[in-house]
Design an enzyme around this catalytic site. Structure first.
Site, PDB file in Angstrom:
ATOM      1  N   TYR A 112     -16.541 -39.303  70.911  1.00 26.48           N
ATOM      2  CA  TYR A 112     -17.280 -40.444  71.493  1.00 26.48           C
ATOM      3  C   TYR A 112     -16.319 -41.319  72.308  1.00 26.48           C
ATOM      4  CZ  TYR A 112     -19.547 -45.005  71.785  1.00 26.48           C
ATOM      5  OH  TYR A 112     -20.040 -46.205  72.239  1.00 26.48           O
ATOM      6  N   HIS A 148     -25.748 -48.477  61.101  1.00 22.00           N
ATOM      7  CA  HIS A 148     -25.053 -49.755  61.261  1.00 22.00           C
ATOM      8  C   HIS A 148     -25.232 -50.682  60.067  1.00 22.00           C
ATOM      9  CE1 HIS A 148     -25.026 -48.736  65.732  1.00 22.00           C
ATOM     10  NE2 HIS A 148     -23.822 -48.555  65.237  1.00 22.00           N
TER      11      HIS A 148
HETATM   12  N1  UDP Z   1     -20.502 -49.897  56.733  1.00 23.41           N
HETATM   13  C1  UDP Z   1     -20.767 -49.801  55.376  1.00 23.41           C
HETATM   14  N2  UDP Z   1     -21.981 -49.320  54.977  1.00 23.41           N
HETATM   15  C2  UDP Z   1     -22.965 -48.951  55.875  1.00 23.41           C
HETATM   16  C3  UDP Z   1     -22.689 -49.078  57.258  1.00 23.41           C
HETATM   17  C4  UDP Z   1     -21.445 -49.545  57.654  1.00 23.41           C
HETATM   18  O1  UDP Z   1     -19.918 -50.105  54.534  1.00 23.41           O
HETATM   19  O2  UDP Z   1     -24.063 -48.516  55.458  1.00 23.41           O
HETATM   20  C5  UDP Z   1     -19.205 -50.418  57.174  1.00 23.41           C
HETATM   21  C6  UDP Z   1     -18.411 -49.454  58.053  1.00 23.41           C
HETATM   22  O3  UDP Z   1     -17.580 -48.637  57.266  1.00 23.41           O
HETATM   23  C7  UDP Z   1     -17.641 -50.405  58.952  1.00 23.41           C
HETATM   24  C8  UDP Z   1     -18.542 -51.624  59.088  1.00 23.41           C
HETATM   25  O4  UDP Z   1     -19.469 -51.541  57.999  1.00 23.41           O
HETATM   26  O5  UDP Z   1     -16.464 -50.817  58.319  1.00 23.41           O
HETATM   27  C9  UDP Z   1     -19.328 -51.635  60.383  1.00 23.41           C
HETATM   28  O6  UDP Z   1     -19.925 -50.355  60.541  1.00 23.41           O
HETATM   29  P1  UDP Z   1     -21.029 -50.062  61.628  1.00 23.41           P
HETATM   30  O7  UDP Z   1     -21.524 -48.662  61.406  1.00 23.41           O
HETATM   31  O8  UDP Z   1     -22.054 -51.158  61.626  1.00 23.41           O
HETATM   32  O9  UDP Z   1     -20.269 -50.168  63.002  1.00 23.41           O
HETATM   33  P2  UDP Z   1     -18.945 -49.379  63.545  1.00 23.41           P
HETATM   34  O10 UDP Z   1     -17.784 -50.262  63.187  1.00 23.41           O
HETATM   35  O11 UDP Z   1     -18.895 -48.036  62.923  1.00 23.41           O
HETATM   36  O12 UDP Z   1     -19.180 -49.331  65.013  1.00 23.41           O
END
Ligand code: UDP
Length: 321
Positions: free
Chosen positions: A139, A188
């Site tokens: 990505y 997310h």
């Molecule tokens: N996260 C989490 N549980 C979830 C979704 C996300 O603990 O169900 C954590 C993820 O590991 C990251 C943060 O939340 O540290 C934000 O993740 P997200 O997928 O929203 O965005 P990314 O940073 O991957 O673009």
């Protein structure tokens, strides 16, 4: 000004379409609805239901346009590891087609939806636009390749700005209803934690990261602030110039802080359980947003409570038009 919004049926794209229309722009949309939703596209926009890989659809969508905001892309880190060819095709080849058709049609203004994933695992926090580009997923690699392609195209006159998003969240109440994340599956943090139940608690991906509370830290920016930056970018394009600008809030929240903050906003505990680390997650991502401030005169106005509160309201209302 008439603007082509590619990916205008997606979460961020449909919000852009609604806000552009409210601000008096005319809008064309190109989206194949592979991940977007046709009912999220305002009826006031001219909608071409087609792929960014379909030259005819791209050329049709560009008719009458003065500028393009290019969101159409595959955008999941995990999926990109499983399907790198799909990401190469849609993100890189799709943009190559778009740039060629823009040149043919004489459309020389572009705002591109780039990502902090181009930086990979950062060596220095906060991350500036001069930080090393070392993407850790297809990505990020494909988005970086597009940024490089746009730089090359700017040498032949294209006026472009790439906006590198950190964590986009929140929702927008347009005149015809809420526009919000409707991903399937939803990956997310904020939409997921608001849907967590005792039976299906939120999974917290690791509490042994090198951060103050052991959970990952991210820089969240409200989707409406993000679109404001796109419109400022559109109005600040310079011929034969490609700028790369970070968009975040300039501060970070840990997963635990987001959960605790969300509990306060909605007035109840968020059921959560510890899960193993998610592969590809860096420990800390925080943007340096001084370039957005100095070049675009932009700074975010909405905070994490607004992002959680608006997502909550959108989940408790009907979405779309
Ligand atoms: N996260 C989490 N549980 C979830 C979704 C996300 O603990 O169900 C954590 C993820 O590991 C990251 C943060 O939340 O540290 C934000 O993740 P997200 O997928 O929203 O965005 P990314 O940073 O991957 O673009």
């Amino acid at each position: 000004m008439r603007v082509l919004v590619t990916g205008g049926a997606g979460y961020i794209g449909s919000t852009a379409v609604a806000i552009l229309l409210e601000r008096g722009y005319e809008v064309n949309v190109l989206d194949d609805c592979s991940t977007g939703h046709a009912d999220a596209v305002s009826a006031q926009a001219k909608f071409v239901n087609g792929s960014i890989l379909d030259i005819g659809a791209v050329s049709n969508a560009l008719k009458g346009c003065d500028a393009v905001i290019h969101f159409a892309a595959k955008s999941l880190v995990g999926e990109s590891v499983e399907k790198p060819d799909l990401y190469e095709d849609v993100n890189v080849n799709g943009t190559r087609i778009l740039l060629a058709e823009m040149a043919k049609a004489g459309v020389r203004k572009l705002v591109f939806s780039s990502t902090a994933a181009t930086y990979g695992e950062p060596e220095v926090i906060p991350i500036t636009e001069d930080s090393l580009n070392k993407p850790t997923s297809p990505y990020g690699t494909t988005k970086l390749a597009v940024d490089q392609m746009i730089t090359a195209e700017s040498k032949s006159g294209l006026a472009a700005i790439s906006l590198r998003y950190f964590n986009v969240a929140g929702a927008f109440e347009s005149k015809s209803g809420w526009l919000a994340e409707r991903h399937d599956p939803e990956t997310h943090l904020i939409p997921n934690l608001l849907r967590a139940t005792a039976q299906k608690p939120l999974k917290v991906f690791g509490n042994d990261w090198p951060t103050k509370d052991g959970t990952c830290i991210r820089d969240y920016v409200h989707v409406v602030d993000l679109i404001d930056a796109h419109i400022l970018a559109l109005e600040n394009l310079e011929v034969s110039n490609h700028k790369i600008i970070n968009l975040g809030s300039g501060g970070g929240y840990s997963v635990t802080e987001v959960i605790d903050g969300a509990a306060k906003v909605i007035g109840r505990e968020i059921p959560a359980e510890l899960a193993s680390r998610r592969s590809g997650d860096p420990a800390v991502l925080i943007a340096d947003i001084s370039k957005a401030k100095s070049l675009l005169g932009w700074s975010p106005k909405r905070n994490i409570e607004d992002m959680v509160g608006d997502t909550w309201k959108s989940q408790n209302a009907s979405t779309g038009n």
